[in-house]
Motif scaffolding. Structure first.
Motif, mmCIF file in Angstrom:
data_model
loop_
_atom_site.group_PDB
_atom_site.id
_atom_site.type_symbol
_atom_site.label_atom_id
_atom_site.label_comp_id
_atom_site.label_asym_id
_atom_site.label_seq_id
_atom_site.Cartn_x
_atom_site.Cartn_y
_atom_site.Cartn_z
ATOM 1 N N UNK A 62 0.782 -1.438 -0.229
ATOM 2 C CA UNK A 62 -0.002 -0.016 -0.033
ATOM 3 C C UNK A 62 0.503 1.204 -0.126
ATOM 4 N N UNK A 63 1.463 1.665 1.025
ATOM 5 C CA UNK A 63 3.041 2.106 1.043
ATOM 6 C C UNK A 63 3.051 2.620 -0.456
ATOM 7 N N UNK A 64 3.940 1.567 -0.635
ATOM 8 C CA UNK A 64 4.574 1.593 -2.065
ATOM 9 C C UNK A 64 3.660 2.067 -3.515
ATOM 10 N N UNK A 65 2.437 1.723 -3.452
ATOM 11 C CA UNK A 65 1.009 2.316 -4.123
ATOM 12 C C UNK A 65 1.261 3.747 -4.030
ATOM 13 N N UNK A 66 1.129 3.843 -3.203
ATOM 14 C CA UNK A 66 0.187 5.842 -2.067
ATOM 15 C C UNK A 66 1.995 6.526 -2.760
ATOM 16 N N UNK A 67 3.457 6.020 -2.572
ATOM 17 C CA UNK A 67 4.187 7.206 -2.885
ATOM 18 C C UNK A 67 4.362 7.100 -4.377
ATOM 19 N N UNK A 68 3.850 6.090 -4.899
ATOM 20 C CA UNK A 68 3.927 6.119 -7.037
ATOM 21 C C UNK A 68 3.197 7.439 -7.103
ATOM 22 N N UNK A 69 2.017 7.619 -6.829
ATOM 23 C CA UNK A 69 0.833 8.308 -6.480
ATOM 24 C C UNK A 69 1.475 9.644 -6.254
ATOM 25 N N UNK A 70 2.058 9.930 -4.956
ATOM 26 C CA UNK A 70 2.680 11.425 -5.022
ATOM 27 C C UNK A 70 3.555 11.363 -6.048
ATOM 28 N N UNK A 71 4.409 10.443 -6.128
ATOM 29 C CA UNK A 71 6.002 10.679 -7.129
ATOM 30 C C UNK A 71 5.316 11.665 -9.018
ATOM 31 N N UNK A 72 3.993 10.669 -8.818
ATOM 32 C CA UNK A 72 3.198 11.037 -10.233
ATOM 33 C C UNK A 72 2.718 12.610 -10.182
ATOM 34 N N UNK A 73 2.379 13.008 -9.088
ATOM 35 C CA UNK A 73 1.533 14.645 -8.448
ATOM 36 C C UNK A 73 2.811 15.235 -8.710
ATOM 37 N N UNK A 74 3.892 14.992 -7.986
ATOM 38 C CA UNK A 74 5.066 16.011 -8.456
ATOM 39 C C UNK A 74 6.078 16.522 -9.604
ATOM 40 N N UNK A 75 5.663 15.495 -10.387
ATOM 41 C CA UNK A 75 6.321 14.968 -11.710
ATOM 42 C C UNK A 75 4.940 15.905 -12.818
ATOM 43 N N UNK A 77 2.998 18.226 -10.664
ATOM 44 C CA UNK A 77 3.388 20.368 -10.794
ATOM 45 C C UNK A 77 4.582 20.603 -9.290
ATOM 46 N N UNK A 78 5.387 20.064 -9.144
ATOM 47 C CA UNK A 78 5.987 20.581 -8.330
ATOM 48 C C UNK A 78 7.216 21.572 -9.395
ATOM 49 N N UNK A 79 6.874 22.834 -8.217
ATOM 50 C CA UNK A 79 7.980 24.085 -9.253
ATOM 51 C C UNK A 79 9.318 23.463 -8.581
ATOM 52 N N UNK A 80 9.795 22.313 -7.582
ATOM 53 C CA UNK A 80 10.544 22.270 -7.216
ATOM 54 C C UNK A 80 11.841 21.325 -8.536
ATOM 55 N N UNK A 81 11.366 20.727 -8.744
ATOM 56 C CA UNK A 81 11.289 20.168 -10.001
ATOM 57 C C UNK A 81 11.706 20.378 -11.615
ATOM 58 N N UNK A 82 12.434 20.325 -12.538
ATOM 59 C CA UNK A 82 13.453 21.481 -13.495
ATOM 60 C C UNK A 82 12.549 20.740 -14.533
ATOM 61 N N UNK A 83 12.344 19.018 -14.058
ATOM 62 C CA UNK A 83 11.851 18.647 -15.540
ATOM 63 C C UNK A 83 9.665 18.534 -15.339
ATOM 64 N N UNK A 84 9.270 18.821 -13.831
ATOM 65 C CA UNK A 84 8.388 19.266 -14.065
ATOM 66 C C UNK A 84 6.722 19.511 -15.513
ATOM 67 N N UNK A 85 5.903 19.130 -15.360
ATOM 68 C CA UNK A 85 5.477 20.057 -16.239
ATOM 69 C C UNK A 85 4.962 21.095 -16.001
ATOM 70 N N UNK A 86 4.927 21.885 -14.871
ATOM 71 C CA UNK A 86 4.107 22.837 -14.159
ATOM 72 C C UNK A 86 5.756 23.695 -14.491
ATOM 73 N N UNK A 87 6.929 23.371 -14.222
ATOM 74 C CA UNK A 87 7.944 23.621 -14.561
ATOM 75 C C UNK A 87 8.348 24.276 -16.225
ATOM 76 N N UNK A 88 7.939 22.709 -16.955
ATOM 77 C CA UNK A 88 8.667 23.001 -18.226
ATOM 78 C C UNK A 88 7.566 23.711 -18.686
ATOM 79 N N UNK A 89 6.222 24.264 -18.512
ATOM 80 C CA UNK A 89 5.155 25.290 -18.479
ATOM 81 C C UNK A 89 5.917 26.657 -18.059
ATOM 82 N N UNK A 90 6.670 26.930 -16.440
ATOM 83 C CA UNK A 90 7.082 28.209 -16.056
ATOM 84 C C UNK A 90 7.871 28.209 -17.120
#
Length: 351
Positions: A62-75, A77-90
């Motif tokens: 369960x925790x592994x699945x939840x971690x994968x879910x959070x990694x996808x949210x960061x991928x 919408x995270x402004x701290x990840x330079x390759x995230x969708x939101x960072x590339x849009x910015x």
């Protein structure tokens, strides 16, 4: 970025809650499972009751699945990840040109636009350049407050009228009308992350759980004692200590708080809050210390807490009454703190 102040008091003190992965026996009928981890520049905690008759995944799975879910949210919408969708849009400088985004990203932006209207423009996900200028984002903290000229230059970049959310077939898209438009979803993305984790637990038919990311909480069913999940609203303490203002029994509801007594800097005796008023371009200056919002959606509660906090006590309470929003306010006075709550909050807390 925004540090929300609702905490589970036991969790933060480390007495018995969410500190490390644990499975505790709870009679013959069910077990209590809890674990925690890191995400979105903060921590997350999960606790649920698992009935023995259910054919569930192991807690580790369960925790592994939840971690994968959070990694996808960061991928996305995270402004701290330079390759995230939101960072590339910015970083993208093309104007009036569609930029493809994930459906979940689009859902969060759409809700942010709705809450922008509901809060009279106080919640503005394009305010990021000003947040960064004041030192509360990925940019370094300035040695002094920015000048009026610097603020005006950044204000020319912000405004939801410069952002367009659209769809071509099944593909969601964003476009900007000025090259330097920058969006930041930290005022709402943690709440969305909580909802994503809760929905995964729902898919496993778990009837009793509590999920928290950085103080944003969603609870369903009952705790191990057979009561609504007991969540603390933190009492403001400017010396860094922690105390409980009020305990809320949270059941089938989400809760989020925004305040300015943790994340700020001082210059020449003046406190500069991390909450920026998009209309003035400056940190808010009023006596509202924190706003707590109850809502079925953590994403909505998260965004509302930020927008209503920016508005101040009187305007926040007026909007809450007009829209039947459940909010709890802590206000600084000359003699200490006072609390106010909307009619909807009173009704929920009385149950």
């Amino acid at each position: 970025m925004l540090l929300k102040q609702v905490i589970n008091w036991l969790a933060r003190l480390g007495l018995a809650f969410f500190i490390s992965f644990a499975v505790v026996a709870c009679g013959e009928k069910n077990t209590e499972v809890s674990f925690s981890g890191k995400t979105m520049g903060t921590t997350y905690s999960v606790k649920y009751l698992s009935e023995s008759k259910q054919n569930l995944l192991s807690p580790a799975e369960v925790q592994q699945a939840l971690d994968r879910t959070l990694q996808e949210v960061n991928r996305q919408m995270s402004t701290y990840q330079k390759d995230s969708e939101i960072s590339r849009f910015n970083q993208w400088q093309q104007v009036d040109t569609p930029f493809a985004i994930a459906p979940e990203f689009a859902k969060v932006v759409q809700e942010a636009i709705r809450l922008h209207q509901l809060t009279d423009g106080a919640l503005d996900i394009t305010v990021g350049p000003l947040v960064n200028l004041w030192g509360f984002g990925p940019e370094n903290r300035p040695d002094k407050a920015p000048s009026a000229q610097e603020i005006d230059a950044r204000r020319a970049w912000i405004g939801l009228d410069k952002l367009t959310l659209g769809k071509q077939g099944t593909q969601h898209q964003l476009s900007k009308s000025v090259p330097n438009l920058y969006i930041d979803l930290s005022s709402i993305a943690k709440g969305f992350g909580v909802d994503q984790l809760a929905e995964y637990l729902d898919s496993l038919h778990i009837a009793n759980y509590m999920v928290e990311i950085g103080g944003e909480i969603r609870a369903k069913g009952l705790n191990q004692a057979g009561k609504a999940w007991q969540i603390a609203i933190e009492k403001p303490e400017f010396d860094g200590s922690r105390a409980v203002q009020q305990i809320i029994g949270l059941q089938n509801m989400a809760m989020a708080t925004s305040g300015d007594y943790r994340n700020y800097f001082e210059q020449d005796g003046v406190r500069f809050s991390h909450e920026i008023d998009p209309k003035s371009g400056k940190p808010i200056q009023h006596n509202l210390v924190s706003v707590t919002v109850l809502n079925p959606s953590t994403m909505t509660a998260d965004g509302l807490a930020t927008g209503l906090f920016v508005l101040g006590a009187d305007r926040a309470l007026a909007i809450a009454e007009k829209n039947n929003l459940a909010i709890y306010l802590i206000i600084k006075t000359n003699t200490g703190f006072e609390t106010k709550m909307s009619s909807a909050f009173q009704q929920i807390s009385a149950q």
